[in-house]
Design a protein around this motif. Structure first.
Motif, PDB file in Angstrom:
ATOM      1  N   LEU A 201       1.076   3.464 -11.206  1.00 55.26           N
ATOM      2  CA  LEU A 201      -0.367   3.232 -11.181  1.00 55.26           C
ATOM      3  C   LEU A 201      -0.933   2.994  -9.777  1.00 55.26           C
ATOM      4  O   LEU A 201      -2.153   2.942  -9.610  1.00 55.26           O
ATOM      5  N   ASN A 202      -0.062   2.861  -8.785  1.00 54.42           N
ATOM      6  CA  ASN A 202      -0.546   2.494  -7.444  1.00 54.42           C
ATOM      7  C   ASN A 202      -0.036   3.431  -6.348  1.00 54.42           C
ATOM      8  O   ASN A 202       0.233   3.002  -5.225  1.00 54.42           O
ATOM      9  N   LYS A 203       0.078   4.702  -6.668  1.00 49.98           N
ATOM     10  CA  LYS A 203       0.560   5.679  -5.696  1.00 49.98           C
ATOM     11  C   LYS A 203      -0.371   5.781  -4.484  1.00 49.98           C
ATOM     12  O   LYS A 203       0.071   5.877  -3.347  1.00 49.98           O
ATOM     13  N   LYS A 204      -1.663   5.761  -4.729  1.00 43.31           N
ATOM     14  CA  LYS A 204      -2.637   5.868  -3.642  1.00 43.31           C
ATOM     15  C   LYS A 204      -2.577   4.650  -2.733  1.00 43.31           C
ATOM     16  O   LYS A 204      -2.646   4.762  -1.502  1.00 43.31           O
ATOM     17  N   LEU A 205      -2.460   3.481  -3.336  1.00 42.43           N
ATOM     18  CA  LEU A 205      -2.379   2.244  -2.557  1.00 42.43           C
ATOM     19  C   LEU A 205      -1.116   2.236  -1.708  1.00 42.43           C
ATOM     20  O   LEU A 205      -1.145   1.821  -0.541  1.00 42.43           O
ATOM     21  N   ALA A 206      -0.011   2.694  -2.264  1.00 45.23           N
ATOM     22  CA  ALA A 206       1.250   2.740  -1.518  1.00 45.23           C
ATOM     23  C   ALA A 206       1.126   3.630  -0.292  1.00 45.23           C
ATOM     24  O   ALA A 206       1.718   3.343   0.758  1.00 45.23           O
ATOM     25  N   LYS A 207       0.347   4.685  -0.401  1.00 47.00           N
ATOM     26  CA  LYS A 207       0.168   5.615   0.710  1.00 47.00           C
ATOM     27  C   LYS A 207      -0.796   5.082   1.763  1.00 47.00           C
ATOM     28  O   LYS A 207      -0.577   5.263   2.963  1.00 47.00           O
ATOM     29  N   ASN A 208      -1.851   4.400   1.320  1.00 46.09           N
ATOM     30  CA  ASN A 208      -2.914   3.981   2.238  1.00 46.09           C
ATOM     31  C   ASN A 208      -2.767   2.572   2.798  1.00 46.09           C
ATOM     32  O   ASN A 208      -3.264   2.284   3.886  1.00 46.09           O
ATOM     33  N   ASN A 209      -2.106   1.699   2.061  1.00 43.96           N
ATOM     34  CA  ASN A 209      -1.996   0.296   2.503  1.00 43.96           C
ATOM     35  C   ASN A 209      -0.681  -0.295   1.985  1.00 43.96           C
ATOM     36  O   ASN A 209      -0.650  -0.945   0.945  1.00 43.96           O
ATOM     37  N   SER A 210       0.383  -0.079   2.724  1.00 48.33           N
ATOM     38  CA  SER A 210       1.709  -0.533   2.295  1.00 48.33           C
ATOM     39  C   SER A 210       1.799  -2.051   2.193  1.00 48.33           C
ATOM     40  O   SER A 210       2.449  -2.585   1.288  1.00 48.33           O
ATOM     41  N   ASP A 211       1.150  -2.754   3.119  1.00 51.77           N
ATOM     42  CA  ASP A 211       1.175  -4.219   3.075  1.00 51.77           C
ATOM     43  C   ASP A 211       0.624  -4.724   1.743  1.00 51.77           C
ATOM     44  O   ASP A 211       1.241  -5.565   1.076  1.00 51.77           O
ATOM     45  N   LEU A 212      -0.536  -4.227   1.352  1.00 48.82           N
ATOM     46  CA  LEU A 212      -1.174  -4.673   0.120  1.00 48.82           C
ATOM     47  C   LEU A 212      -0.367  -4.233  -1.094  1.00 48.82           C
ATOM     48  O   LEU A 212      -0.245  -4.983  -2.074  1.00 48.82           O
TER      49      LEU A 212
END
Length: 229
Positions: A201-212
């Protein structure tokens, strides 16, 4: 543990330091401030050795000194001008506002430091590591890494640095890098379903903001463990 203000000014040294060869440079500084009797006696002078272009650099966040704090040799030095050299994993200290009193702290004597409100600790086999989550059962850290590439333009050669960080956790008193989803599932198999769903569910977040991404994931896993108690 006592706190000290690292704010030393040595006018005679500033006047003559440019005239001294590198070896004498260190000796002269040692004589002036009597380093053998201070907690910073194991530092060595820092000299920038890389040529870069277009503002590229190998330091944490920006190429400047931050006002921070360092736990060094069982003392805490507050209001200290600090730079973190990612390429060599070194802490660089600047004494007062001098352009010359700049040196590298001995890593084995550094316990932790704070730079731009970010906290780092010195972990065996990992070096200086940024604390992202400092609560049990799963603690999350970030290893700020950098790759270097030798380049050549029409006039000269230079070094290009590219940030490439990794994340690792401490779980059941074991440190390990979180390289892939299966790596994390292997270490925490009881939370396989939650881990798999979060990655999906968080593929985009993993790509754009690894810290978060990793902060939210580890917080989710910690909350799940605590709620199950």
């Amino acid at each position: 543990m006592k706190y000290k203000l690292l704010h030393l000014i040595f006018i005679p040294y500033l006047i003559f330091s440019q005239e001294l060869p590198e070896k004498e440079h260190y000796t002269y500084f040692d004589e002036i401030i009597n380093l053998q009797n201070t907690d910073l006696s194991n530092g060595v002078f820092h000299k920038e050795k890389y040529r870069t272009i277009n503002g590229n650099h190998h330091y944490y966040k920006v190429n400047k000194f931050f006002l921070g704090k360092v736990h060094y040799n069982n003392d805490v030095f507050s209001n200290t001008l600090i730079k973190y050299d990612l390429n060599n994993d070194n802490i660089i200290i600047k004494i007062s506002n001098s352009s010359y009193l700049i040196f590298i702290l001995k890593k084995s004597l550094v316990k932790k430091f704070t730079i731009d409100n970010d906290i780092f600790i010195n972990i065996a086999d990992y070096g200086y590591s940024q604390i992202l989550i400092d609560k049990k059962p799963i603690k999350l850290y970030k290893k700020n890494l950098i790759n270097s590439y030798e380049k050549l333009n029409k006039k000269f050669s230079y070094t290009k640095f590219v940030n490439k960080s990794k994340y690792f956790i401490n779980y059941n008193s074991e440190y390990f890098y979180v390289l892939k989803k299966k790596n994390l599932i292997k270490k925490i198999p009881q939370q396989k379903k939650i881990i798999s769903e979060f990655y999906l569910l968080n593929k985009k977040l993993a790509k754009n903001n690894s810290d978060l991404f990793f902060t939210k994931l580890i917080n989710l896993l910690n909350n799940n463990v605590n709620n199950a108690k």
